[in-house]
Design a protein around this motif. Structure first.
Motif, short mmCIF file in Angstrom:
data_model
loop_
_atom_site.label_atom_id
_atom_site.label_comp_id
_atom_site.label_asym_id
_atom_site.label_seq_id
_atom_site.Cartn_x
_atom_site.Cartn_y
_atom_site.Cartn_z
N GLN A 127 0.82 -1.21 0.00
CA GLN A 127 0.00 0.00 0.00
C GLN A 127 0.86 1.26 0.00
N GLU A 128 1.92 1.26 0.79
CA GLU A 128 2.79 2.44 0.84
C GLU A 128 3.54 2.61 -0.47
N LYS A 138 1.45 4.24 -3.31
CA LYS A 138 1.25 5.69 -3.21
C LYS A 138 2.54 6.48 -3.34
N SER A 139 3.65 5.79 -3.55
CA SER A 139 4.95 6.46 -3.57
C SER A 139 5.21 7.13 -4.92
N ASP A 196 -1.70 11.20 -8.66
CA ASP A 196 -2.04 10.91 -7.27
C ASP A 196 -3.41 11.48 -6.90
#
Length: 310
Positions: free
Chosen positions: A99-100, A103-104, A170
Motif C-alpha cells: 500500500q505504501e 502511493k509512492s 495521485d
C-alpha cells in the motif's frame, strides 16, 4: 424611567428591522439581477466541467508477514539462537508495504513511464462519448507534432516534470484499507470510464509484479548469504540450521515465482462505470445561486449604509 428606556430600545430595534427590510425591498431589483447573473454563470460553469468516472476494485491481501529471514528463523524456534541471528518483532505485512509503495512517487513515476501514459495523465481535458476519444489540451501538448508545450522554471518548453506527473496521477488515485476486514480499496477517477478501468487493472497488476520481484530478490539474497555462512563455519549444528533455513527460503521463492497475484487478490474486480462520479452539477448551480443571493444582499446593505454615513 426604566420602562421608558426599554420601550425606546424596543422601538429603535423595530425601526432598524423595518429599515433593513425597506432597504432590501428597494434594492430588490439589484438583488434579483445579481442572483440571476450568478445562477446563469454557475449553470454555464457546471455544463463546462467534463464528466469523470470512478472505478473501484476491492482487494484482499494474498501474503502475510513472516516470510522473510527473521520469519523463517522464528519458525525454527530454539535453532535460531544457534545461528546467532536476532529475530525481529512486529514485522509489517506484505500488503501494508504494498500500500505504501502504491502511493509512492517512485512507483507512480515508473508506472507512467512503463505504460507511456504521460500525455493521457497530464494533457487530457475531457472525453468524447460519441467517438470514444480523449480530448487533449492543445496548450499543453501538440498532438500533430507530438511535442510538449509545458514551460519549466527556466522558460524552456518541454515535458512536465516528474513531480507534476505524480501530483496529477495521485489526485486521481485512491488507496484505503478497512481496518476491521483488512480489505484494501483501490480506485481511479478519469474522464473515460474504459481507460479508468484499464489503468486500474494495470496498476494492480504492476504492484503485484513489483512485490513479487521484490520478494524473489530478497529471498535470493537470503539464500546467497546463508550459503556463504555455511562455507565459513565448521560447526555441524550451525550448518544444520543454515541448511534448514535455506530450505524454508527456497520454498518461499518457489511460492513467490508461482504467484502472479502475490500481494493482492481481487475480491471485487473493477467494472466499467455507467454513471459519472463528478461533477455534481445540481449542487454547483444551487451553491452558485445561493452565493449570488448572499453577495447581492450584502452589496445592497453596504451601499445603503455607505450613503447614509456620507
Amino acid at each position: 424611567m426604566q420602562n421608558d428606556v426599554q420601550n425606546d430600545t424596543q422601538y429603535d430595534d423595530e425601526i432598524d428591522l423595518r429599515e433593513l427590510f425597506m432597504v432590501l425591498w428597494v434594492g430588490k431589483i439589484k438583488i434579483v439581477a445579481i442572483t440571476a447573473v450568478f445562477a446563469v454563470a454557475s449553470v454555464i460553469y457546471a455544463l463546462s466541467v467534463p464528466n469523470q468516472y470512478k472505478v473501484t476494485a476491492l482487494l484482499a491481501p494474498a501474503q502475510s508477514s513472516g516470510g522473510g529471514l527473521s520469519g523463517a528463523l522464528g519458525k525454527l524456534g530454539g535453532l535460531a539462537s544457534l545461528a546467532g541471528v536476532r529475530i525481529g518483532r512486529g514485522e509489517v505485512s506484505e500488503a501494508q508495504i504494498a500500500q505504501e509503495i502504491m502511493k509512492s512517487w517512485n512507483f507512480i513515476e515508473g508506472f507512467i513511464a512503463d505504460n507511456d501514459l504521460a500525455v493521457e495523465v497530464f494533457a487530457a481535458k475531457g472525453w468524447s462519448k460519441e467517438s470514444n476519444e480523449l480530448q487533449i489540451n492543445d496548450g499543453i501538448y501538440d498532438t500533430q507534432n507530438k511535442k510538449w508545450l509545458v514551460e519549466n522554471e527556466a522558460g524552456v518548453m518541454g515535458p512536465p516534470s516528474s513531480w507534476k506527473l505524480f501530483e496529477t496521477f495521485d489526485k486521481r488515485l485512491g488507496v484505503s484499507e478497512n481496518k476491521k476486514s483488512g480489505l484494501v480499496s483501490v480506485s481511479f477517477e478519469y474522464y473515460s470510464p474504459q481507460i479508468a478501468k484499464q489503468w486500474l487493472d494495470l496498476y494492480v497488476s504492476a504492484i503485484n509484479a513489483h512485490m513479487q520481484e521484490r520478494k524473489i530478490a530478497e529471498v535470493t539474497n537470503n539464500i546467497n548469504y546463508l550459503q556463504a555462512q555455511i562455507e565459513k563455519t565448521s560447526i555441524a549444528e550451525m550448518r544444520e540450521v543454515f541448511y534448514t533455513i535455506i530450505e524454508e527460503q527456497t520454498k518461499n521463492k518457489m511460492v513467490a515465482e508461482a504467484s502472479p497475484e502475490y500481494a493482492f487478490v481481487a475480491v471485487s474486480p473493477s467494472m466499467v462505470p455507467e454513471e459519472k462520479s463528478q461533477p455534481k452539477r445540481a449542487l454547483i448551480c444551487i451553491l452558485g445561486t445561493l452565493l449570488g443571493g448572499m453577495l447581492s444582499v450584502l452589496l445592497v446593505l453596504i451601499m445603503h449604509y455607505a450613503r447614509k454615513s456620507d
